[in-house]
Motif scaffolding. Structure first.
Motif, PDB file in Angstrom:
ATOM      1  N   LEU A   1       5.562 -28.004   8.598  1.00  0.00           N
ATOM      2  CA  LEU A   1       6.368 -27.809   6.950  1.00  0.00           C
ATOM      3  C   LEU A   1       7.046 -26.341   6.957  1.00  0.00           C
ATOM      4  N   ILE A   2       8.246 -26.217   5.953  1.00  0.00           N
ATOM      5  CA  ILE A   2       9.053 -25.055   6.180  1.00  0.00           C
ATOM      6  C   ILE A   2       9.436 -25.086   4.902  1.00  0.00           C
ATOM      7  N   PHE A   3       9.035 -22.923   4.491  1.00  0.00           N
ATOM      8  CA  PHE A   3       9.625 -22.346   3.179  1.00  0.00           C
ATOM      9  C   PHE A   3      10.729 -21.934   3.567  1.00  0.00           C
ATOM     10  N   ALA A   4      11.664 -22.228   2.113  1.00  0.00           N
ATOM     11  CA  ALA A   4      12.469 -21.553   1.977  1.00  0.00           C
ATOM     12  C   ALA A   4      13.023 -20.200   0.651  1.00  0.00           C
ATOM     13  N   VAL A   5      13.761 -19.868   1.470  1.00  0.00           N
ATOM     14  CA  VAL A   5      13.578 -18.482  -0.315  1.00  0.00           C
ATOM     15  C   VAL A   5      14.226 -19.266  -1.453  1.00  0.00           C
TER      16      VAL A   5
ATOM     17  N   LYS B   1       8.040 -36.354   8.312  1.00  0.00           N
ATOM     18  CA  LYS B   1       7.617 -35.743   8.787  1.00  0.00           C
ATOM     19  C   LYS B   1       7.690 -33.639   9.438  1.00  0.00           C
ATOM     20  N   ILE B   2       8.315 -33.975   8.230  1.00  0.00           N
ATOM     21  CA  ILE B   2       8.957 -32.278   8.035  1.00  0.00           C
ATOM     22  C   ILE B   2       9.890 -32.481   6.719  1.00  0.00           C
ATOM     23  N   VAL B   3       8.671 -31.542   5.352  1.00  0.00           N
ATOM     24  CA  VAL B   3       9.180 -30.938   4.226  1.00  0.00           C
ATOM     25  C   VAL B   3       9.078 -29.798   3.721  1.00  0.00           C
ATOM     26  N   VAL B   4      10.668 -29.979   2.782  1.00  0.00           N
ATOM     27  CA  VAL B   4      11.079 -28.242   3.102  1.00  0.00           C
ATOM     28  C   VAL B   4      10.651 -28.133   1.460  1.00  0.00           C
ATOM     29  N   THR B   5       9.594 -26.484   0.622  1.00  0.00           N
ATOM     30  CA  THR B   5       9.438 -26.416  -0.105  1.00  0.00           C
ATOM     31  C   THR B   5      10.473 -24.890  -0.009  1.00  0.00           C
ATOM     32  N   VAL B   6       9.242 -24.387  -1.111  1.00  0.00           N
ATOM     33  CA  VAL B   6       9.371 -23.123  -1.571  1.00  0.00           C
ATOM     34  C   VAL B   6       8.326 -22.189  -1.895  1.00  0.00           C
ATOM     35  N   ASP B   7       7.872 -22.607  -3.115  1.00  0.00           N
ATOM     36  CA  ASP B   7       6.414 -22.509  -3.515  1.00  0.00           C
ATOM     37  C   ASP B   7       5.288 -23.302  -3.571  1.00  0.00           C
ATOM     38  N   MET B   8       5.985 -25.192  -3.908  1.00  0.00           N
ATOM     39  CA  MET B   8       4.475 -25.925  -4.333  1.00  0.00           C
ATOM     40  C   MET B   8       3.914 -25.843  -3.632  1.00  0.00           C
ATOM     41  N   LEU B   9       4.099 -25.761  -2.454  1.00  0.00           N
ATOM     42  CA  LEU B   9       3.385 -26.792  -0.917  1.00  0.00           C
ATOM     43  C   LEU B   9       2.366 -24.857  -0.558  1.00  0.00           C
ATOM     44  N   SER B  10       2.687 -23.902  -1.227  1.00  0.00           N
ATOM     45  CA  SER B  10       2.387 -22.569  -0.856  1.00  0.00           C
ATOM     46  C   SER B  10       0.921 -22.431  -1.174  1.00  0.00           C
ATOM     47  N   THR B  11       0.087 -23.425  -1.985  1.00  0.00           N
ATOM     48  CA  THR B  11      -1.704 -23.323  -2.210  1.00  0.00           C
ATOM     49  C   THR B  11      -2.030 -24.772  -3.070  1.00  0.00           C
TER      50      THR B  11
ATOM     51  N   PHE C   1       8.656 -20.517   8.216  1.00  0.00           N
ATOM     52  CA  PHE C   1       8.699 -19.000   7.483  1.00  0.00           C
ATOM     53  C   PHE C   1       9.618 -19.039   7.263  1.00  0.00           C
ATOM     54  N   LEU C   2      10.923 -19.124   6.678  1.00  0.00           N
ATOM     55  CA  LEU C   2      11.881 -19.098   6.687  1.00  0.00           C
ATOM     56  C   LEU C   2      12.822 -18.190   5.161  1.00  0.00           C
ATOM     57  N   ARG C   3      11.849 -18.141   4.614  1.00  0.00           N
ATOM     58  CA  ARG C   3      11.315 -16.506   3.353  1.00  0.00           C
ATOM     59  C   ARG C   3      10.790 -15.581   3.258  1.00  0.00           C
ATOM     60  N   PRO C   4      10.911 -14.423   3.313  1.00  0.00           N
ATOM     61  CA  PRO C   4      10.024 -12.976   3.403  1.00  0.00           C
ATOM     62  C   PRO C   4       8.960 -13.602   2.381  1.00  0.00           C
TER      63      PRO C   4
ATOM     64  N   GLN D   1      -2.874 -17.692   1.777  1.00  0.00           N
ATOM     65  CA  GLN D   1      -2.437 -18.642   0.749  1.00  0.00           C
ATOM     66  C   GLN D   1      -1.559 -19.847   2.132  1.00  0.00           C
ATOM     67  N   MET D   2      -0.652 -18.874   2.082  1.00  0.00           N
ATOM     68  CA  MET D   2       0.371 -20.226   3.305  1.00  0.00           C
ATOM     69  C   MET D   2       0.260 -20.502   4.333  1.00  0.00           C
ATOM     70  N   LEU D   3      -0.201 -19.978   4.973  1.00  0.00           N
ATOM     71  CA  LEU D   3      -0.726 -20.135   6.261  1.00  0.00           C
ATOM     72  C   LEU D   3      -2.167 -20.954   6.356  1.00  0.00           C
ATOM     73  N   GLY D   4      -2.854 -20.988   5.132  1.00  0.00           N
ATOM     74  CA  GLY D   4      -3.927 -21.797   5.117  1.00  0.00           C
ATOM     75  C   GLY D   4      -3.256 -23.218   4.941  1.00  0.00           C
ATOM     76  N   ARG D   5      -1.988 -23.528   4.682  1.00  0.00           N
ATOM     77  CA  ARG D   5      -1.437 -25.084   4.141  1.00  0.00           C
ATOM     78  C   ARG D   5      -1.762 -26.015   6.211  1.00  0.00           C
ATOM     79  N   GLY D   6      -1.543 -24.665   7.419  1.00  0.00           N
ATOM     80  CA  GLY D   6      -2.401 -25.224   8.933  1.00  0.00           C
ATOM     81  C   GLY D   6      -3.109 -24.947   8.825  1.00  0.00           C
ATOM     82  N   THR D   7      -4.897 -24.751   9.014  1.00  0.00           N
ATOM     83  CA  THR D   7      -5.922 -24.568   8.974  1.00  0.00           C
ATOM     84  C   THR D   7      -6.490 -25.557   8.138  1.00  0.00           C
ATOM     85  N   ARG D   8      -6.205 -26.828   7.952  1.00  0.00           N
ATOM     86  CA  ARG D   8      -7.077 -27.964   7.505  1.00  0.00           C
ATOM     87  C   ARG D   8      -7.599 -28.640   9.035  1.00  0.00           C
ATOM     88  N   ARG D   9      -8.443 -29.069   8.824  1.00  0.00           N
ATOM     89  CA  ARG D   9      -9.206 -29.776  10.267  1.00  0.00           C
ATOM     90  C   ARG D   9      -8.517 -30.924  10.473  1.00  0.00           C
TER      91      ARG D   9
END
Length: 209
Positions: free
Chosen positions: A66-70, A123-133, A145-148, A157-165
């Motif tokens: 998951l890639i976060f863009a600006v 396999k690779i998804v680029v988003t801005v905010d839609m998948l952050s929460t 993280f390619l966005r500040p 919340q953004m880190l939480g996308r990776g914590t799912r078991r």
């Protein structure tokens, strides 16, 4: 000084040439919002590819990334540029890399999220905010993280996308790619309960000299 660079009108898509003065200052918030660096983005994607292929060799599976863009604005979309670059670098077809944002050119984003969660591709998804929460894709193993980020809540919340078991793939960890030289991780290191190992800071030359 004197070099001509293109300036795109995001309303019309018309590009005009702008002659640079001796020195022009940009702060970090303007990177990819007002100026874009395609060469740097490609080198970043190539670096991510090294880790993805190593992961594939080690585990037998390519990681969900998951890639976060600006932004995803007309005529100057950072998200679309990253999609195009990833498709070029990985060369596994358009279905392998998808953009999921609220932009008008994204057809049925909620269906695309379900496909990201339940199907082999993308396999690779680029988003801005839609998948952050509020999105549960347990198989995500790389977050880029390619966005500040300045909000502790948003960072968590953004880190939480990776914590799912995800027992189906025996997931035990996920990787964070802080493309701001580790400054995001450092800034938030004392503000969350996540256990984050110190980042590897092997220098990656982003521009050829």
């Amino acid at each position: 000084e004197g070099e001509l660079v293109g300036r795109v009108d995001t309303d019309t898509g018309v590009e005009k040439l702008d002659e640079l003065e001796d020195e022009r200052a940009y702060d970090s918030s303007q990177i990819e919002r007002d100026i874009t660096a395609p060469t740097s983005n490609k080198k970043i994607m190539e670096e991510i590819a090294k880790y993805a292929y190593a992961h594939e060799t080690e585990t037998g599976r390519f990681p969900k990334i998951l890639i976060f863009a600006v932004n995803d604005i007309p005529h100057m979309s950072h998200a679309q540029q990253l999609v195009n670059t990833a498709r070029e670098v990985f060369n596994r077809g358009d279905d392998f890399v998808q953009k999921i944002t609220g932009a008008a050119d994204v057809d049925r984003p909620l269906q695309r999220i379900r496909e990201f969660r339940n199907r082999p591709n993308p396999k690779i998804v680029v988003t801005v905010d839609m998948l952050s929460t509020g999105v549960d894709v347990p198989a995500i193993e790389f977050i880029v993280f390619l966005r500040p980020v300045k909000s502790r809540i948003l960072w968590t919340q953004m880190l939480g996308r990776g914590t799912r078991r995800c027992d189906a793939i025996n997931k035990t960890k996920f990787l964070i790619f802080d493309c701001f030289n580790g400054t995001l991780i450092d800034y938030f290191k004392n503000s969350t309960d996540f256990k984050i190992e110190p980042p590897q800071k092997d220098p990656v030359p982003l521009e050829e000299v």
